[in-house]
Design a protein around this motif. Structure first.
Motif, PDB file in Angstrom:
ATOM      1  N   LYS A  56      42.583  25.792  38.651  1.00  0.00           N
ATOM      2  CA  LYS A  56      43.826  26.086  38.146  1.00  0.00           C
ATOM      3  C   LYS A  56      43.043  27.532  37.335  1.00  0.00           C
ATOM      4  O   LYS A  56      44.178  28.723  37.140  1.00  0.00           O
ATOM      5  CB  LYS A  56      44.445  25.392  36.998  1.00  0.00           C
ATOM      6  CG  LYS A  56      45.233  24.036  37.223  1.00  0.00           C
ATOM      7  CD  LYS A  56      45.576  23.266  36.528  1.00  0.00           C
ATOM      8  CE  LYS A  56      45.871  22.246  36.930  1.00  0.00           C
ATOM      9  NZ  LYS A  56      46.510  20.834  35.051  1.00  0.00           N
ATOM     10  N   VAL A  57      42.204  27.914  37.698  1.00  0.00           N
ATOM     11  CA  VAL A  57      42.036  29.190  36.752  1.00  0.00           C
ATOM     12  C   VAL A  57      41.927  30.429  37.770  1.00  0.00           C
ATOM     13  O   VAL A  57      42.138  31.289  37.242  1.00  0.00           O
ATOM     14  CB  VAL A  57      40.217  29.008  36.372  1.00  0.00           C
ATOM     15  CG1 VAL A  57      39.682  28.271  35.024  1.00  0.00           C
ATOM     16  CG2 VAL A  57      39.427  28.736  37.360  1.00  0.00           C
ATOM     17  N   GLY A  58      41.686  29.521  38.814  1.00  0.00           N
ATOM     18  CA  GLY A  58      42.598  31.252  40.055  1.00  0.00           C
ATOM     19  C   GLY A  58      41.111  32.231  40.314  1.00  0.00           C
ATOM     20  O   GLY A  58      40.074  31.948  39.903  1.00  0.00           O
ATOM     21  N   ALA A  59      41.508  33.073  41.143  1.00  0.00           N
ATOM     22  CA  ALA A  59      40.617  33.632  41.764  1.00  0.00           C
ATOM     23  C   ALA A  59      39.932  34.531  40.895  1.00  0.00           C
ATOM     24  O   ALA A  59      38.915  34.861  40.934  1.00  0.00           O
ATOM     25  CB  ALA A  59      40.974  34.119  43.235  1.00  0.00           C
ATOM     26  N   PRO A  60      41.324  35.920  39.934  1.00  0.00           N
ATOM     27  CA  PRO A  60      40.089  36.409  39.006  1.00  0.00           C
ATOM     28  C   PRO A  60      39.414  36.244  38.323  1.00  0.00           C
ATOM     29  O   PRO A  60      38.093  36.421  38.267  1.00  0.00           O
ATOM     30  CB  PRO A  60      41.680  36.793  38.135  1.00  0.00           C
ATOM     31  CG  PRO A  60      42.763  36.504  39.432  1.00  0.00           C
ATOM     32  CD  PRO A  60      42.010  35.115  39.544  1.00  0.00           C
ATOM     33  N   ALA A  61      39.438  34.719  37.745  1.00  0.00           N
ATOM     34  CA  ALA A  61      37.864  34.428  36.532  1.00  0.00           C
ATOM     35  C   ALA A  61      37.366  33.368  37.348  1.00  0.00           C
ATOM     36  O   ALA A  61      35.987  34.098  36.794  1.00  0.00           O
ATOM     37  CB  ALA A  61      38.798  33.248  36.185  1.00  0.00           C
ATOM     38  N   SER A  62      37.035  33.080  38.963  1.00  0.00           N
ATOM     39  CA  SER A  62      36.657  32.452  39.369  1.00  0.00           C
ATOM     40  C   SER A  62      35.175  34.101  39.854  1.00  0.00           C
ATOM     41  O   SER A  62      34.313  33.864  39.595  1.00  0.00           O
ATOM     42  CB  SER A  62      36.546  32.580  40.862  1.00  0.00           C
ATOM     43  OG  SER A  62      37.490  31.113  40.629  1.00  0.00           O
ATOM     44  N   VAL A  63      35.634  35.238  40.503  1.00  0.00           N
ATOM     45  CA  VAL A  63      35.684  36.254  41.035  1.00  0.00           C
ATOM     46  C   VAL A  63      34.698  37.186  39.778  1.00  0.00           C
ATOM     47  O   VAL A  63      33.723  37.636  39.746  1.00  0.00           O
ATOM     48  CB  VAL A  63      36.614  37.240  41.280  1.00  0.00           C
ATOM     49  CG1 VAL A  63      35.980  38.790  41.762  1.00  0.00           C
ATOM     50  CG2 VAL A  63      37.231  36.506  42.809  1.00  0.00           C
ATOM     51  N   THR A  64      35.262  36.714  38.797  1.00  0.00           N
ATOM     52  CA  THR A  64      34.560  37.865  36.794  1.00  0.00           C
ATOM     53  C   THR A  64      32.935  36.986  37.003  1.00  0.00           C
ATOM     54  O   THR A  64      32.762  37.709  36.723  1.00  0.00           O
ATOM     55  CB  THR A  64      35.589  37.657  36.383  1.00  0.00           C
ATOM     56  OG1 THR A  64      36.528  38.625  36.721  1.00  0.00           O
ATOM     57  CG2 THR A  64      35.353  38.017  35.030  1.00  0.00           C
ATOM     58  N   ALA A  65      33.298  35.250  36.912  1.00  0.00           N
ATOM     59  CA  ALA A  65      32.821  34.413  36.569  1.00  0.00           C
ATOM     60  C   ALA A  65      30.972  35.227  37.896  1.00  0.00           C
ATOM     61  O   ALA A  65      30.134  35.232  37.283  1.00  0.00           O
ATOM     62  CB  ALA A  65      32.828  33.329  36.288  1.00  0.00           C
TER      63      ALA A  65
ATOM     64  N   THR B   6      30.672  42.078  33.333  1.00  0.00           N
ATOM     65  CA  THR B   6      32.232  40.858  33.767  1.00  0.00           C
ATOM     66  C   THR B   6      33.254  42.129  33.818  1.00  0.00           C
ATOM     67  O   THR B   6      34.480  42.364  34.297  1.00  0.00           O
ATOM     68  CB  THR B   6      32.027  40.235  31.903  1.00  0.00           C
ATOM     69  OG1 THR B   6      31.214  39.858  31.647  1.00  0.00           O
ATOM     70  CG2 THR B   6      33.717  40.038  32.163  1.00  0.00           C
ATOM     71  N   THR B   7      32.871  43.535  32.968  1.00  0.00           N
ATOM     72  CA  THR B   7      34.340  44.586  33.569  1.00  0.00           C
ATOM     73  C   THR B   7      35.284  44.772  34.915  1.00  0.00           C
ATOM     74  O   THR B   7      35.870  44.417  35.420  1.00  0.00           O
ATOM     75  CB  THR B   7      33.780  45.585  32.761  1.00  0.00           C
ATOM     76  OG1 THR B   7      33.979  45.475  30.830  1.00  0.00           O
ATOM     77  CG2 THR B   7      34.846  46.693  32.317  1.00  0.00           C
ATOM     78  N   PHE B   8      33.761  45.043  35.191  1.00  0.00           N
ATOM     79  CA  PHE B   8      33.564  45.641  37.197  1.00  0.00           C
ATOM     80  C   PHE B   8      34.413  44.440  37.912  1.00  0.00           C
ATOM     81  O   PHE B   8      34.825  44.366  38.805  1.00  0.00           O
ATOM     82  CB  PHE B   8      32.490  46.073  37.462  1.00  0.00           C
ATOM     83  CG  PHE B   8      31.993  47.375  36.994  1.00  0.00           C
ATOM     84  CD1 PHE B   8      32.473  48.156  37.524  1.00  0.00           C
ATOM     85  CD2 PHE B   8      30.524  47.513  36.216  1.00  0.00           C
ATOM     86  CE1 PHE B   8      32.819  49.529  37.143  1.00  0.00           C
ATOM     87  CE2 PHE B   8      30.400  49.331  36.323  1.00  0.00           C
ATOM     88  CZ  PHE B   8      31.462  50.485  36.491  1.00  0.00           C
ATOM     89  N   GLY B   9      33.035  42.745  37.431  1.00  0.00           N
ATOM     90  CA  GLY B   9      34.022  42.053  38.192  1.00  0.00           C
ATOM     91  C   GLY B   9      34.665  41.546  37.900  1.00  0.00           C
ATOM     92  O   GLY B   9      36.005  41.569  39.025  1.00  0.00           O
ATOM     93  N   ALA B  10      35.844  41.934  36.477  1.00  0.00           N
ATOM     94  CA  ALA B  10      37.165  41.432  36.360  1.00  0.00           C
ATOM     95  C   ALA B  10      38.414  42.509  37.709  1.00  0.00           C
ATOM     96  O   ALA B  10      38.926  42.615  38.109  1.00  0.00           O
ATOM     97  CB  ALA B  10      37.650  41.691  34.227  1.00  0.00           C
ATOM     98  N   LEU B  11      37.773  43.526  37.340  1.00  0.00           N
ATOM     99  CA  LEU B  11      38.566  44.871  38.129  1.00  0.00           C
ATOM    100  C   LEU B  11      38.370  44.616  39.574  1.00  0.00           C
ATOM    101  O   LEU B  11      39.572  44.757  39.696  1.00  0.00           O
ATOM    102  CB  LEU B  11      37.880  46.537  37.854  1.00  0.00           C
ATOM    103  CG  LEU B  11      38.165  46.794  36.435  1.00  0.00           C
ATOM    104  CD1 LEU B  11      37.042  48.463  36.047  1.00  0.00           C
ATOM    105  CD2 LEU B  11      39.450  47.540  35.864  1.00  0.00           C
ATOM    106  N   LEU B  12      37.456  43.962  39.723  1.00  0.00           N
ATOM    107  CA  LEU B  12      37.251  43.995  41.688  1.00  0.00           C
ATOM    108  C   LEU B  12      38.130  42.285  41.474  1.00  0.00           C
ATOM    109  O   LEU B  12      38.730  42.618  42.903  1.00  0.00           O
ATOM    110  CB  LEU B  12      36.022  43.390  41.913  1.00  0.00           C
ATOM    111  CG  LEU B  12      34.761  44.177  42.185  1.00  0.00           C
ATOM    112  CD1 LEU B  12      33.810  43.672  42.334  1.00  0.00           C
ATOM    113  CD2 LEU B  12      35.111  45.276  43.212  1.00  0.00           C
ATOM    114  N   ALA B  13      38.590  41.915  40.747  1.00  0.00           N
ATOM    115  CA  ALA B  13      39.656  40.083  40.654  1.00  0.00           C
ATOM    116  C   ALA B  13      40.975  40.943  40.512  1.00  0.00           C
ATOM    117  O   ALA B  13      42.067  39.787  40.511  1.00  0.00           O
ATOM    118  CB  ALA B  13      39.487  39.430  39.847  1.00  0.00           C
TER     119      ALA B  13
END
Length: 743
Positions: A85-94, A314-321
């Protein structure tokens, strides 16, 4: 005089020290974990002003038990459904953050002249953020309801699973002492295989077992059963070459899917807290001040790299997501620390004797510093974003808040894509189960029968025959059975993908035949495998209906157990008020929704939409058949009765307000707080209207507790009296200011 074992004296010493130090840390509003570590230093061998532990070896054994229960509790909170359920944004960020920090940590170790294993373990230590510290900081700062918090929680769930994989890979690498790609891949595949088998078998058996024995279990029995299951899985994981921590985590995640999960988590918490305290104290015992002084430079450098590296990655990961700049920055500042998993990874290096003595104290020191800086970083994230907003060119800001930031976590898949995805998933799971049956039969069952009973030639044939019978329903599902899903029927009716469907069916037949050949190859020969394929095809053709019924029962039981918690919740909330095409739906009110704070009479949902609100759930409190003067608040779960079209229109109405920039989207930290009216309060003997509370906090008074009785939604002429406990909902900062001014 009876001799008192050293173990008891050691426990008395470390728990006494932990109690005193943690009480002090509670007073100072600092993390308890940090208090445990400092208490460990006080009773450790490097601090000579207090008594020292007599038998550190025994304490280390207790600490290992502490790691097991820590991971078991983490598994109970984890749940594979949460991961989905966490979805792609959380997975890509982590994943981006973990990979970046491993590389950064390894590079830092090499820059400092450390050997390969020290550098690699440093990367692992720096890659995982602390769930415990973040949760505590979010609670204290009242930011759990803000948008970036959900991204952080999702990233932490993914990091937990990545940390487990990391433990396995580091163990493999430490034992082989060389980077062998094939061996690492084999370890990952082995881990995936056992994860699938453990999870499938656990979901199939455990929820049913707990359901059947529910009437026999009181709290004591449930605690004993849960801990025994945990330790059995720990033993099994260790037997097949994995760490005990992995077994504990897996059993926790399996039990997390049952209806007893919350109760088990509650019962296990005191055990986890006790042994966890011993673990963190044992961590502190290894702190050597001389080594900290000697490595003060590397500690300062690694601390700086940890904070800056985690914020940026983490910031760049979240932006990529696809997240907005503000959400990405706030998530980055929140995850800038290391904690419990870092200690476990450092402990692994010490246990396997592959890391240098200085690495463990450095990890502890970096964790202590980053733990202290976490609340301040979270608080400074928003001002930092504001500063970035001022200095960044408009083009850059537009690029960072482009289409990606507005994309949804999941997009609707076409019917064909859904069929392909479900086919691949089913094939993967069935394949794993078939491999497991063959391997258990060939590697364990057959040798056991031969060694303990008889070694006749018929034993091999009988074992192979029984194995084929066990494989039969899964072979049928893999080769023949088609799902009766809506998506599959749509694809079949469209006639567009018939050729591709036939190709998939052919591939499934070949794969099923390959598993039969795999079994026969393990027992006999390739020719016997070909003959068995024909025999199984005939059996499936003759007994098709019976095999299908049997497999359907297996699948239904698995899915029922897998969805047990959701089914129980649905049953609890089920209502018989919808005999026509209307049904009950549950909707959660977002803090930024336009309907917040309004009464049902003001909202006119019944008159305008034909919607009936049958229940409002507010935390643990439920309001059945709410009256027209009942207000709705942030986080309320409303149970409404209506048709699909009516509920869709309601969802559009309660959707959070969209603004052009995120500052307007999240104007206030809406929280529920309470305070007491004492004899010095300026609110004493004033009415709600006369006090001006509503205007000052940009919120409302939702309740008053007087003489142990609660008055919900008091009228504006309600007068405050001494010792009243007032509950308000509004802007957190304004509420704090109000409380400070009137006390």
């Amino acid at each position: 005089m009876t001799h008192l074992p050293y173990l008891i004296m050691d426990l008395a010493l470390i728990l006494g020290a932990a109690a005193i130090v943690t009480l002090l840390f509670k007073k100072l509003k600092q993390p308890v974990v940090l208090g445990y570590i400092i208490a460990g230093f006080f009773v450790g061998p490097h601090f000579h002003w207090l008594p020292t532990v007599y038998e550190p070896t025994n304490i280390q054994i207790w600490a290992e038990i502490g790691v097991i229960f820590l991971l078991f509790s983490l598994g109970l909170e984890f749940s594979f459904k949460k991961l989905i359920k966490v979805g792609a944004p959380a997975s890509v960020t982590a994943v981006f953050e973990v990979v970046a920090m491993i590389a950064l940590g390894f590079g830092t170790g090499q820059l400092l002249g450390w050997n390969f294993m020290d550098s690699l373990f440093l990367g692992g230590i720096l890659s995982i953020s602390s769930t415990t510290i973040i949760l505590r900081a979010f609670d204290e700062l009242n930011v759990k309801t803000q948008r970036f918090a959900s991204l952080v929680f999702g990233a932490l769930i993914v990091e937990d699973l990545v940390a487990i994989v990391l433990l396995v890979l580091l163990s493999t690498l430490a034992l082989s002492q060389q980077f062998a790609g094939a061996e690492m891949l084999q370890s990952v595949l082995k881990l995936v295989f056992f994860l699938v088998i453990w999870f499938a078998a656990g979901i199939f058996f455990l929820p049913t077992f707990l359901k059947k024995t529910k009437k026999l279990m009181n709290e004591e029995t449930l605690l004993v059963v849960s801990l025994s299951l945990c330790l059995l899985m720990v033993w099994f994981a260790n037997s097949v070459g994995f760490s005990p921590a992995l077994g504990a985590f897996i059993m926790g995640s399996i039990l997390a899917e049952t209806t007893q999960a919350e109760k088990i988590e509650h019962l296990v918490k005191p055990v986890k807290d006790l042994f966890g305290a011993i673990f963190f104290v044992s961590v502190g015992m290894l702190i050597d001040p001389k080594m900290l002084v000697e490595y003060a430079g590397p500690i300062a450098l690694i601390t700086l790299i940890t904070i800056i590296g985690k914020v940026l990655s983490t910031t760049f990961g979240a932006l990529l997501a696809g997240q907005s700049l503000q959400t990405s920055v706030q998530a980055g500042f929140s995850l800038a620390q290391i904690g419990e998993f870092s200690f476990i990874i450092a402990t692994l290096g010490v246990t396997l004797k592959v890391t240098s003595a200085f690495l463990y104290p450095i990890a502890v020191a970096v964790s202590a510093v980053t733990t202290l800086t976490t609340p301040y970083l979270i608080q400074s994230s928003r001002p930092f974003y504001k500063w970035l907003e001022k200095i960044l060119p408009e083009k850059v800001q537009n690029a960072l808040s482009g289409p990606g930031s507005k994309a949804k976590d999941t997009q609707s898949l076409s019917a064909w894509n859904q069929v392909v995805r479900s086919t691949l998933l089913n094939t993967f799971l069935l394949g794993m189960l078939l491999i497991c049956i063959v391997m258990v039969s060939a590697e364990y069952a057959l040798p056991y029968i031969r060694n303990h009973y008889t070694d006749g030639s018929w034993v091999k044939w009988a074992t192979a025959f029984i194995t084929l019978l066990l494989m039969l329903p899964f072979l049928y599902a893999l080769a023949v059975r088609n799902t009766n899903s809506v998506a599959y029927r749509e694809v079949l009716a469209s006639n567009r993908y018939n050729g591709r469907l036939n190709l998939i069916h052919f591939f499934r037949l070949i794969l099923a035949g390959s598993f039969i050949g795999f079994l026969m190859h393990r027992f006999f020969s390739f020719e016997a495998g070909l003959l068995s394929v024909l025999v199984i095809a005939v059996i499936i053709g003759v007994f098709n209906k019976k095999i299908r019924k049997f497999y359907d029962r297996i699948e239904a039981r698995f899915m029922r157990n897998f969805n047990e918690r959701e089914l129980a919740a649905a049953e609890k909330n089920r209502s018989e008020l919808a005999p026509w095409d209307a049904h009950i739906a549950t909707l959660e009110l977002h803090p930024e929704s336009a309907v917040i704070g309004k009464t049902l009479m003001e909202l006119h949902w019944r008159e305008q939409l034909g919607i009936n609100v049958v229940l409002i759930k507010r935390g643990e409190h439920s309001i059945p058949a709410p009256g027209r003067n009942e207000r709705v608040y942030p986080g309320d779960e409303i149970f409404v009765l209506g048709s699909d079209a009516q509920i869709k229109r309601l969802q559009a109405i309660i959707r959070p307000i969209k603004h052009h920039d995120e500052e307007e989207t999240n104007p206030a930290n809406v929280v529920l707080r309470d305070f007491v009216i004492d004899e010095k309060s300026s609110l004493l003997n004033k009415t709600i209207r006369g006090s001006g509370i509503r205007e000052r906090i940009k919120g409302i008074v939702v309740g008053v507790e007087r003489n142990n009785q609660r008055i919900l939604n008091p009228e504006s002429f309600f007068e405050f009296q001494q010792n009243d406990v007032v509950f308000v909902v509004g802007d957190g900062k304004l509420i704090n200011k109000l409380i400070h001014e009137h006390h």
